[in-house]
Design a protein around this motif. Structure first.
Motif, PDB file in Angstrom:
ATOM      1  N   PHE A 114     -64.893  16.717  20.135  1.00 17.30           N
ATOM      2  CA  PHE A 114     -63.825  17.717  20.066  1.00 17.30           C
ATOM      3  C   PHE A 114     -63.373  17.942  18.622  1.00 17.30           C
ATOM      4  O   PHE A 114     -63.130  19.084  18.204  1.00 17.30           O
ATOM      5  N   SER A 115     -63.272  16.880  17.849  1.00 19.54           N
ATOM      6  CA  SER A 115     -62.829  16.999  16.453  1.00 19.54           C
ATOM      7  C   SER A 115     -63.839  17.757  15.606  1.00 19.54           C
ATOM      8  O   SER A 115     -63.470  18.570  14.748  1.00 19.54           O
ATOM      9  N   LEU A 116     -65.118  17.504  15.827  1.00 21.43           N
ATOM     10  CA  LEU A 116     -66.155  18.235  15.093  1.00 21.43           C
ATOM     11  C   LEU A 116     -66.102  19.727  15.424  1.00 21.43           C
ATOM     12  O   LEU A 116     -66.189  20.585  14.534  1.00 21.43           O
ATOM     13  N   ALA A 117     -65.969  20.036  16.705  1.00 21.56           N
ATOM     14  CA  ALA A 117     -65.960  21.436  17.141  1.00 21.56           C
ATOM     15  C   ALA A 117     -64.752  22.184  16.582  1.00 21.56           C
ATOM     16  O   ALA A 117     -64.882  23.294  16.047  1.00 21.56           O
ATOM     17  N   THR A 118     -63.576  21.596  16.696  1.00 18.83           N
ATOM     18  CA  THR A 118     -62.370  22.281  16.227  1.00 18.83           C
ATOM     19  C   THR A 118     -62.323  22.371  14.703  1.00 18.83           C
ATOM     20  O   THR A 118     -61.779  23.338  14.157  1.00 18.83           O
ATOM     21  N   SER A 119     -62.900  21.405  14.015  1.00 18.74           N
ATOM     22  CA  SER A 119     -62.944  21.467  12.552  1.00 18.74           C
ATOM     23  C   SER A 119     -63.807  22.636  12.089  1.00 18.74           C
ATOM     24  O   SER A 119     -63.452  23.355  11.140  1.00 18.74           O
ATOM     25  N   GLU A 120     -64.935  22.844  12.756  1.00 21.94           N
ATOM     26  CA  GLU A 120     -65.786  23.982  12.400  1.00 21.94           C
ATOM     27  C   GLU A 120     -65.066  25.302  12.643  1.00 21.94           C
ATOM     28  O   GLU A 120     -65.127  26.230  11.830  1.00 21.94           O
ATOM     29  N   ILE A 121     -64.349  25.392  13.759  1.00 17.77           N
ATOM     30  CA  ILE A 121     -63.634  26.619  14.084  1.00 17.77           C
ATOM     31  C   ILE A 121     -62.565  26.921  13.038  1.00 17.77           C
ATOM     32  O   ILE A 121     -62.410  28.066  12.595  1.00 17.77           O
ATOM     33  N   LEU A 122     -61.814  25.893  12.617  1.00 16.44           N
ATOM     34  CA  LEU A 122     -60.799  26.095  11.592  1.00 16.44           C
ATOM     35  C   LEU A 122     -61.431  26.506  10.270  1.00 16.44           C
ATOM     36  O   LEU A 122     -60.912  27.369   9.561  1.00 16.44           O
ATOM     37  N   GLY A 123     -62.546  25.863   9.917  1.00 19.73           N
ATOM     38  CA  GLY A 123     -63.224  26.203   8.675  1.00 19.73           C
ATOM     39  C   GLY A 123     -63.686  27.650   8.652  1.00 19.73           C
ATOM     40  O   GLY A 123     -63.658  28.304   7.602  1.00 19.73           O
ATOM     41  N   ILE A 172     -71.252  22.132  19.606  1.00 17.88           N
ATOM     42  CA  ILE A 172     -72.008  21.248  18.716  1.00 17.88           C
ATOM     43  C   ILE A 172     -73.502  21.504  18.874  1.00 17.88           C
ATOM     44  O   ILE A 172     -74.245  21.625  17.892  1.00 17.88           O
ATOM     45  N   TYR A 173     -73.934  21.596  20.115  1.00 18.46           N
ATOM     46  CA  TYR A 173     -75.353  21.821  20.400  1.00 18.46           C
ATOM     47  C   TYR A 173     -75.824  23.154  19.830  1.00 18.46           C
ATOM     48  O   TYR A 173     -76.902  23.246  19.225  1.00 18.46           O
ATOM     49  N   SER A 174     -75.014  24.204  20.007  1.00 17.40           N
ATOM     50  CA  SER A 174     -75.399  25.536  19.523  1.00 17.40           C
ATOM     51  C   SER A 174     -75.542  25.562  18.006  1.00 17.40           C
ATOM     52  O   SER A 174     -76.488  26.145  17.462  1.00 17.40           O
ATOM     53  N   SER A 175     -74.626  24.927  17.316  1.00 18.34           N
ATOM     54  CA  SER A 175     -74.670  24.912  15.852  1.00 18.34           C
ATOM     55  C   SER A 175     -75.890  24.157  15.343  1.00 18.34           C
ATOM     56  O   SER A 175     -76.567  24.594  14.407  1.00 18.34           O
ATOM     57  N   MET A 176     -76.179  23.013  15.972  1.00 15.38           N
ATOM     58  CA  MET A 176     -77.324  22.218  15.538  1.00 15.38           C
ATOM     59  C   MET A 176     -78.641  22.906  15.874  1.00 15.38           C
ATOM     60  O   MET A 176     -79.641  22.731  15.180  1.00 15.38           O
ATOM     61  N   LYS A 177     -78.635  23.697  16.935  1.00 13.46           N
ATOM     62  CA  LYS A 177     -79.850  24.394  17.359  1.00 13.46           C
ATOM     63  C   LYS A 177     -80.154  25.594  16.464  1.00 13.46           C
ATOM     64  O   LYS A 177     -81.306  25.866  16.134  1.00 13.46           O
ATOM     65  N   ASN A 178     -79.096  26.300  16.051  1.00  9.48           N
ATOM     66  CA  ASN A 178     -79.285  27.552  15.323  1.00  9.48           C
ATOM     67  C   ASN A 178     -79.461  27.372  13.819  1.00  9.48           C
ATOM     68  O   ASN A 178     -80.043  28.222  13.151  1.00  9.48           O
ATOM     69  N   ASP A 179     -78.929  26.275  13.265  1.00 10.47           N
ATOM     70  CA  ASP A 179     -78.999  26.067  11.822  1.00 10.47           C
ATOM     71  C   ASP A 179     -79.820  24.820  11.494  1.00 10.47           C
ATOM     72  O   ASP A 179     -79.864  23.867  12.268  1.00 10.47           O
ATOM     73  N   LYS A 180     -80.428  24.822  10.320  1.00 14.19           N
ATOM     74  CA  LYS A 180     -81.270  23.717   9.893  1.00 14.19           C
ATOM     75  C   LYS A 180     -80.425  22.491   9.527  1.00 14.19           C
ATOM     76  O   LYS A 180     -79.366  22.608   8.931  1.00 14.19           O
ATOM     77  N   ILE A 181     -80.901  21.316   9.917  1.00 16.50           N
ATOM     78  CA  ILE A 181     -80.243  20.065   9.543  1.00 16.50           C
ATOM     79  C   ILE A 181     -80.724  19.670   8.153  1.00 16.50           C
ATOM     80  O   ILE A 181     -81.813  19.142   7.981  1.00 16.50           O
ATOM     81  N   ASP A 182     -79.899  19.975   7.158  1.00 20.87           N
ATOM     82  CA  ASP A 182     -80.281  19.771   5.766  1.00 20.87           C
ATOM     83  C   ASP A 182     -79.325  18.768   5.125  1.00 20.87           C
ATOM     84  O   ASP A 182     -78.196  19.096   4.742  1.00 20.87           O
ATOM     85  N   PHE A 183     -79.766  17.525   4.968  1.00 20.15           N
ATOM     86  CA  PHE A 183     -78.904  16.484   4.415  1.00 20.15           C
ATOM     87  C   PHE A 183     -78.680  16.644   2.913  1.00 20.15           C
ATOM     88  O   PHE A 183     -77.792  16.003   2.352  1.00 20.15           O
ATOM     89  N   SER A 184     -79.467  17.505   2.275  1.00 18.96           N
ATOM     90  CA  SER A 184     -79.254  17.737   0.844  1.00 18.96           C
ATOM     91  C   SER A 184     -77.908  18.421   0.588  1.00 18.96           C
ATOM     92  O   SER A 184     -77.357  18.338  -0.522  1.00 18.96           O
ATOM     93  N   LEU A 185     -77.374  19.104   1.597  1.00 20.82           N
ATOM     94  CA  LEU A 185     -76.064  19.731   1.467  1.00 20.82           C
ATOM     95  C   LEU A 185     -74.941  18.704   1.517  1.00 20.82           C
ATOM     96  O   LEU A 185     -73.841  18.949   1.023  1.00 20.82           O
ATOM     97  N   VAL A 186     -75.228  17.556   2.131  1.00 23.09           N
ATOM     98  CA  VAL A 186     -74.204  16.531   2.315  1.00 23.09           C
ATOM     99  C   VAL A 186     -74.109  15.608   1.104  1.00 23.09           C
ATOM    100  O   VAL A 186     -73.010  15.189   0.717  1.00 23.09           O
ATOM    101  N   ARG A 187     -75.232  15.294   0.500  1.00 22.56           N
ATOM    102  CA  ARG A 187     -75.270  14.290  -0.574  1.00 22.56           C
ATOM    103  C   ARG A 187     -74.277  14.573  -1.703  1.00 22.56           C
ATOM    104  O   ARG A 187     -73.580  13.651  -2.150  1.00 22.56           O
ATOM    105  N   PRO A 188     -74.190  15.819  -2.216  1.00 21.04           N
ATOM    106  CA  PRO A 188     -73.236  16.055  -3.326  1.00 21.04           C
ATOM    107  C   PRO A 188     -71.774  15.901  -2.899  1.00 21.04           C
ATOM    108  O   PRO A 188     -70.891  15.816  -3.753  1.00 21.04           O
ATOM    109  N   ARG A 189     -71.535  15.892  -1.579  1.00 25.17           N
ATOM    110  CA  ARG A 189     -70.158  15.813  -1.079  1.00 25.17           C
ATOM    111  C   ARG A 189     -69.805  14.427  -0.549  1.00 25.17           C
ATOM    112  O   ARG A 189     -68.773  14.242   0.083  1.00 25.17           O
TER     113      ARG A 189
END
Length: 380
Positions: A114-123, A172-189
């Motif tokens: 629930f926290s992941l889903a609502t955080s994306e919506i707010l963002g 959560i499932y829809s977002s992970m299905k539609n977009d690429k899982i790219d950990f390079s976006l996470v490393r700088p953060r």
């Protein structure tokens, strides 16, 4: 004028959703308080506190990262979602092995979903969807919790809350299905995420450590009276919470609103006064079993003011990616509160514990104001 009306509409949508959700939650917990009595109400609060702390441990501080970087237009959600789900499952297994309670265990995964889903919506500033998610989850919580409580007892309350989170796994499932899982976006953060994680932990411990201390020191009955005061405080801080959720994405994108923040602080002063004045009038009528909570409610009502100030500055610092400052402030809150609980709790009992909350939030407010004024000078 058009832009002003749009902002007012967005804030109104968030406000209606939060107020509705908070009212549903408040009525739900007030109903259970009158139904269970102080001791059992304290017992439920104690186990929920453990579940919330475990959930925060598994969440890894991912919420603020999603809000801030999604607001900046970065596709950071899929890798963060994957990490969050895996972490929650690992924590679920550990909690079940320790406590053997399915409700507490499922609560962890549900909370993260629930926290992941609502955080994306707010963002994404999808405020209408956010409000819809909040209200729907609260209705599910009431329905599931009442159903399981009458069939299996107190544990059914926690199980019901846990199950109310799970329908949102679809996003959560829809977002992970539609977009690429790219950990390079996470490393700088990573640095920002680590600081946010430490912040989440410190704020969660600040919000729930008092309950873990009160129960063994004073018993579940005293905790029940204290928890009712905290529930009233949650109602009084609905508006500041709404404003925080609205302004954080905007502070992140450089669209701050200083006048709104000042107005919110002014209203918090009025709310604190109402809580102090109305407690001895209303409580004996609605909750005759919780007379000891009158002074608790009066004391914790004062903390509405510094808590609101803290939210306004937390949004400002997080929006500028200065999470270390927020973390230090939260650490100050926790340190002052814990020390005060032991000192004042021994002298004044549950009222001393309530006073510790006020002292902790005030110390944090003084720190955040001072840092902003003398170090970063982020005033718009």
């Amino acid at each position: 004028m058009k832009e002003f009306l749009k902002k007012f509409k967005d804030l109104g949508i968030v406000g209606i959703g939060n107020i509705t959700a908070s009212l549903i939650s408040g009525i739900f917990w007030f109903y259970f308080a009158s139904l269970l009595g102080a001791e059992q109400y304290g017992e439920v609060s104690y186990y929920i506190s453990i579940a919330v702390i475990a959930s925060t441990l598994s969440f890894l501080g991912l919420g603020n990262a999603i809000i801030v970087y999604t607001a900046k237009g970065e596709k950071i959600q899929p890798p963060i979602f994957l990490v969050g789900i895996i972490s929650s499952i690992i924590t679920l297994i550990a909690v079940f092995l320790i406590f053997s309670q399915i409700g507490m265990s499922l609560y962890i995964v549900g909370y993260v979903i629930f926290s992941l889903a609502t955080s994306e919506i707010l963002g994404k500033k999808q405020y209408k969807n956010y409000s819809s998610y909040l209200v729907t989850q609260k209705f599910l919580m009431v329905g599931f919790s009442l159903f399981f409580y009458y069939y299996i007892g107190l544990e059914g309350v926690i199980l019901g809350i846990a199950l109310s989170f799970f329908p949102y796994i679809k996003r959560i499932y829809s977002s992970m299905k539609n977009d690429k899982i790219d950990f390079s976006l996470v490393r700088p953060r990573i640095g920002f995420i680590i600081n946010s994680y430490a912040l989440d932990l410190s704020r969660t411990f600040s919000g729930y450590t008092d309950k873990l201390i009160v129960a063994p020191l004073f018993g579940f009955a005293i905790l029940g009276n204290y928890q009712l005061g905290i529930q009233v405080l949650a109602v009084l801080t609905i508006l500041p919470g709404i404003v925080y959720q609205y302004i954080l994405p905007r502070d992140s994108s450089g669209d701050s609103n200083k006048k709104l923040k000042k107005l919110t602080i002014t209203i918090s002063i009025i709310l604190a006064g109402l809580g102090f004045i109305l407690a001895p009038i209303v409580l004996p009528i609605l909750f005759p079993k919780f007379i000891e909570s009158i002074e608790v409610i009066q004391i914790v009502s004062i903390s509405v003011i510094p808590s609101t100030i803290n939210l306004m500055y937390i949004s400002k610092f997080l929006g500028n990616e200065l999470s270390k400052i927020v973390l230090i402030g939260s650490g100050i809150f926790l340190s002052v509160q814990i020390v005060s609980i032991f000192l004042l709790g021994e002298l004044f009992g549950v009222n001393g514990v309530a006073a510790a909350l006020v002292l902790g939030s005030s110390a944090e407010a003084i720190f955040l104001i001072s840092v902003n004024k003398f170090v970063y000078k982020l005033d718009e």
